[in-house]
Write an enzyme that holds these catalytic residues in place. Structure first.
Site, PDB file in Angstrom:
ATOM      1  N   LYS A 141       0.759  -1.257   0.075  1.00 12.45           N
ATOM      2  CA  LYS A 141       0.176  -0.064   0.063  1.00 12.45           C
ATOM      3  C   LYS A 141       0.948   1.296   0.112  1.00 12.45           C
ATOM      4  O   LYS A 141       0.448   2.241  -0.559  1.00 12.45           O
ATOM      5  CB  LYS A 141      -0.904  -0.142   1.248  1.00 12.45           C
ATOM      6  CG  LYS A 141      -2.011  -1.161   1.128  1.00 12.45           C
ATOM      7  CD  LYS A 141      -3.207  -0.953   1.884  1.00 12.45           C
ATOM      8  CE  LYS A 141      -4.369  -1.939   1.300  1.00 12.45           C
ATOM      9  NZ  LYS A 141      -5.394  -1.689   2.328  1.00 12.45           N
TER      10      LYS A 141
ATOM     11  N   LYS B 281     -11.302  -4.778  -2.345  1.00  9.34           N
ATOM     12  CA  LYS B 281     -12.341  -3.744  -2.483  1.00  9.34           C
ATOM     13  C   LYS B 281     -11.856  -2.662  -3.373  1.00  9.34           C
ATOM     14  O   LYS B 281     -12.372  -1.780  -3.868  1.00  9.34           O
ATOM     15  CB  LYS B 281     -12.702  -3.172  -1.227  1.00  9.34           C
ATOM     16  CG  LYS B 281     -13.243  -4.331  -0.121  1.00  9.34           C
ATOM     17  CD  LYS B 281     -14.055  -3.737   1.055  1.00  9.34           C
ATOM     18  CE  LYS B 281     -14.165  -4.456   2.278  1.00  9.34           C
ATOM     19  NZ  LYS B 281     -12.481  -4.412   2.903  1.00  9.34           N
TER      20      LYS B 281
ATOM     21  N   LYS C 255      -4.743 -10.546  -5.103  1.00  8.32           N
ATOM     22  CA  LYS C 255      -5.966 -10.929  -4.358  1.00  8.32           C
ATOM     23  C   LYS C 255      -6.996 -10.154  -4.860  1.00  8.32           C
ATOM     24  O   LYS C 255      -7.040  -8.906  -5.203  1.00  8.32           O
ATOM     25  CB  LYS C 255      -5.646 -10.773  -2.770  1.00  8.32           C
ATOM     26  CG  LYS C 255      -6.406 -10.018  -2.053  1.00  8.32           C
ATOM     27  CD  LYS C 255      -5.809  -9.962  -0.581  1.00  8.32           C
ATOM     28  CE  LYS C 255      -6.249  -8.408  -0.007  1.00  8.32           C
ATOM     29  NZ  LYS C 255      -7.103  -8.309   1.169  1.00  8.32           N
TER      30      LYS C 255
HETATM   31  N1  AQP Z   1      -9.513 -11.841  -1.371  1.00  7.82           N
HETATM   32  C1  AQP Z   1      -9.636 -12.180  -0.141  1.00  7.82           C
HETATM   33  N2  AQP Z   1      -9.813 -13.690  -0.050  1.00  7.82           N
HETATM   34  C2  AQP Z   1      -9.995 -14.238   1.359  1.00  7.82           C
HETATM   35  N3  AQP Z   1     -10.131 -13.214   2.184  1.00  7.82           N
HETATM   36  C3  AQP Z   1      -9.938 -12.069   2.091  1.00  7.82           C
HETATM   37  N4  AQP Z   1     -10.332 -11.145   3.006  1.00  7.82           N
HETATM   38  C4  AQP Z   1      -9.922  -9.829   2.336  1.00  7.82           C
HETATM   39  N5  AQP Z   1      -9.805 -10.087   1.092  1.00  7.82           N
HETATM   40  C5  AQP Z   1      -9.861 -11.514   0.772  1.00  7.82           C
HETATM   41  C6  AQP Z   1     -10.482 -11.156   4.369  1.00  7.82           C
HETATM   42  O1  AQP Z   1     -11.696 -10.420   4.805  1.00  7.82           O
HETATM   43  C7  AQP Z   1     -11.627  -9.969   5.972  1.00  7.82           C
HETATM   44  C8  AQP Z   1     -11.922  -8.457   6.181  1.00  7.82           C
HETATM   45  O2  AQP Z   1     -10.887  -7.829   5.198  1.00  7.82           O
HETATM   46  P1  AQP Z   1     -10.729  -6.168   5.143  1.00  7.82           P
HETATM   47  O3  AQP Z   1     -11.838  -5.474   4.448  1.00  7.82           O
HETATM   48  O4  AQP Z   1     -10.548  -5.500   6.484  1.00  7.82           O
HETATM   49  O5  AQP Z   1      -9.203  -5.823   4.605  1.00  7.82           O
HETATM   50  P2  AQP Z   1      -8.298  -6.315   3.384  1.00  7.82           P
HETATM   51  O6  AQP Z   1      -7.893  -7.521   3.547  1.00  7.82           O
HETATM   52  O7  AQP Z   1      -7.554  -5.194   3.304  1.00  7.82           O
HETATM   53  O8  AQP Z   1      -9.644  -6.456   2.254  1.00  7.82           O
HETATM   54  P3  AQP Z   1      -9.722  -5.680   0.912  1.00  7.82           P
HETATM   55  O9  AQP Z   1     -10.934  -6.140  -0.011  1.00  7.82           O
HETATM   56  O10 AQP Z   1      -8.392  -5.904   0.053  1.00  7.82           O
HETATM   57  O11 AQP Z   1      -9.825  -4.135   1.024  1.00  7.82           O
HETATM   58  P4  AQP Z   1      -9.055  -2.970   0.782  1.00  7.82           P
HETATM   59  O12 AQP Z   1      -8.858  -3.058  -0.885  1.00  7.82           O
HETATM   60  O13 AQP Z   1      -9.370  -1.628   1.216  1.00  7.82           O
HETATM   61  O14 AQP Z   1      -7.498  -3.166   1.529  1.00  7.82           O
HETATM   62  C9  AQP Z   1     -10.321 -10.434   6.411  1.00  7.82           C
HETATM   63  O15 AQP Z   1     -10.261 -11.316   7.506  1.00  7.82           O
HETATM   64  C10 AQP Z   1      -9.410 -10.546   5.299  1.00  7.82           C
HETATM   65  O16 AQP Z   1      -8.426 -11.692   5.502  1.00  7.82           O
END
Ligand code: AQP
Length: 333
Positions: A112, A198, A195
């Site tokens: 990031k 969002k 991965k």
């Molecule tokens: N691609 C994924 N596969 C499996 N698990 C996932 N998690 C996130 N992406 C995947 C799990 O979802 C929970 C909440 O995640 P989060 O929203 O707090 O954080 P993140 O991992 O940063 O999710 P994003 O979607 O990638 O958000 P952004 O893009 O905003 O950073 C966690 O348990 C995570 O492991």
């Protein structure tokens, strides 16, 4: 006592990766012998720029989405992180026990920070310290997460161990990660090495929980694959990240193993498989979108759940924080 804590950021809408990697397991774990505490972690969302109105709306919508997925506010504590100040306070105390070297090696920070370049904020580096505070404010013994959070959880254990060692106490548990199911890391539909996220610019990279049946079918139809037919055994997925990802998603949604999925579809073309994949996804997600629609029409109910959850969470977290302050030598009146 076995206690679960886990959180999700209100950055945009929840996607299939969040659901299969984390939230679906949160729901199932309510039926087991744990106290369950779930949190919309809005302070974490602030580590990247957010529009205030959008953040407020997304926080409420995400809380409603969790309820729509099956988080039961009677059996679980559901709340918003910023409503319990003990998280931020404990995070400061932990930041005085966390060497910079531990934070500099976090891969999420490196990824990031590379995107933010010269504008990288302290909060992005400190993110895992706040996450340790979220978990340890409840002395949680277990944290169900997707595979991407493994490194942050190791850091939580290091911080807990460091606190216990420094003050000669057995105060914090060494929290166990729970990485469960066949889809622990759901990948982007456009690039099987990234991965599902969002914050990905392309909406075609992910299935949102609110996508309708046509959109889900279209996104799977457009999902990247390779020219080979599907293999009959898991070893045949090696070096084929997109195929591997779609097979894992199907297995998780259909509630069968990857072996079983390949027994059914091995030798077949992606076109047929993708149609069936869209069908299982719609069967799983349509009832959630339906419940979410009804919850969004009743914001007073969702706010009430969050208010009660926040009060209950604060009572536990403040008790832990008081003990931590005593152990660290802070005066309290
Ligand atoms: N691609 C994924 N596969 C499996 N698990 C996932 N998690 C996130 N992406 C995947 C799990 O979802 C929970 C909440 O995640 P989060 O929203 O707090 O954080 P993140 O991992 O940063 O999710 P994003 O979607 O990638 O958000 P952004 O893009 O905003 O950073 C966690 O348990 C995570 O492991």
């Amino acid at each position: 006592m076995r206690r679960i804590f886990s959180g999700i950021q209100p950055t945009h809408k929840m996607h299939l990766g969040n659901y299969l990697g984390a939230v679906r397991n949160w729901v199932a774990l309510q039926d087991e012998d744990y106290e369950t505490i779930y949190c919309v972690v809005d302070l974490h969302a602030l580590t990247v720029p957010q529009d205030p109105e959008a953040l407020r709306a997304q926080t409420r919508e995400l809380a409603a989405t969790l309820i729509a997925c099956g988080i039961d506010p009677v059996r679980s504590t559901l709340f918003v992180q910023s409503q319990v100040p003990a998280h931020a306070e404990l995070s400061w105390l932990f930041s005085c026990l966390t060497p910079l070297g531990w934070l500099n090696r976090m891969t999420q920070f490196k990824d990031k920070a590379a995107k933010q370049r010269d504008n990288t904020m302290l909060g992005l580096l400190a993110y895992p310290v706040l996450m340790a505070a979220d978990i340890l404010a409840y002395k949680a013994t277990h944290v169900p997460v997707g595979d991407d959070q493994k490194q942050h959880l190791e850091l939580t254990r290091e911080i807990a161990g460091s606190f216990n060692h420094r003050y000669g106490v057995e105060f914090f548990p060494l929290t166990e990660p729970q990485i469960l199911g066949p889809a622990t890391r759901v990948m982007s539909l456009r690039d099987g090495t990234k991965k599902m996220s969002k914050s990905d610019e392309s909406d075609y990279s992910r299935i949102n929980l609110t996508d309708d049946a046509d959109t889900i079918a279209l996104k799977f139809r457009k999902a990247k694959t390779d020219p080979e037919p599907l293999p009959s055994e898991p070893a045949g997925l090696d070096g084929r990240p997109e195929a591997k990802n779609l097979v894992a998603i199907y297995a998780a949604l259909a509630g069968i193993s990857i072996d079983e999925t390949l027994r059914q579809y091995g030798g077949g073309q992606f076109s047929t498989f993708k149609k069936d994949l869209a069908e299982v996804a719609v069967t799983a997600l349509a009832p959630i979108a339906d419940r979410l629609g009804r919850l969004m029409a009743d914001p007073a109910y969702v706010d009430g759940v969050l208010r009660e959850g926040g009060a209950k969470a604060a009572a536990t977290a403040e008790g832990v924080l008081r003990d931590v302050k005593d152990i660290m030598g802070l005066v309290r009146s």
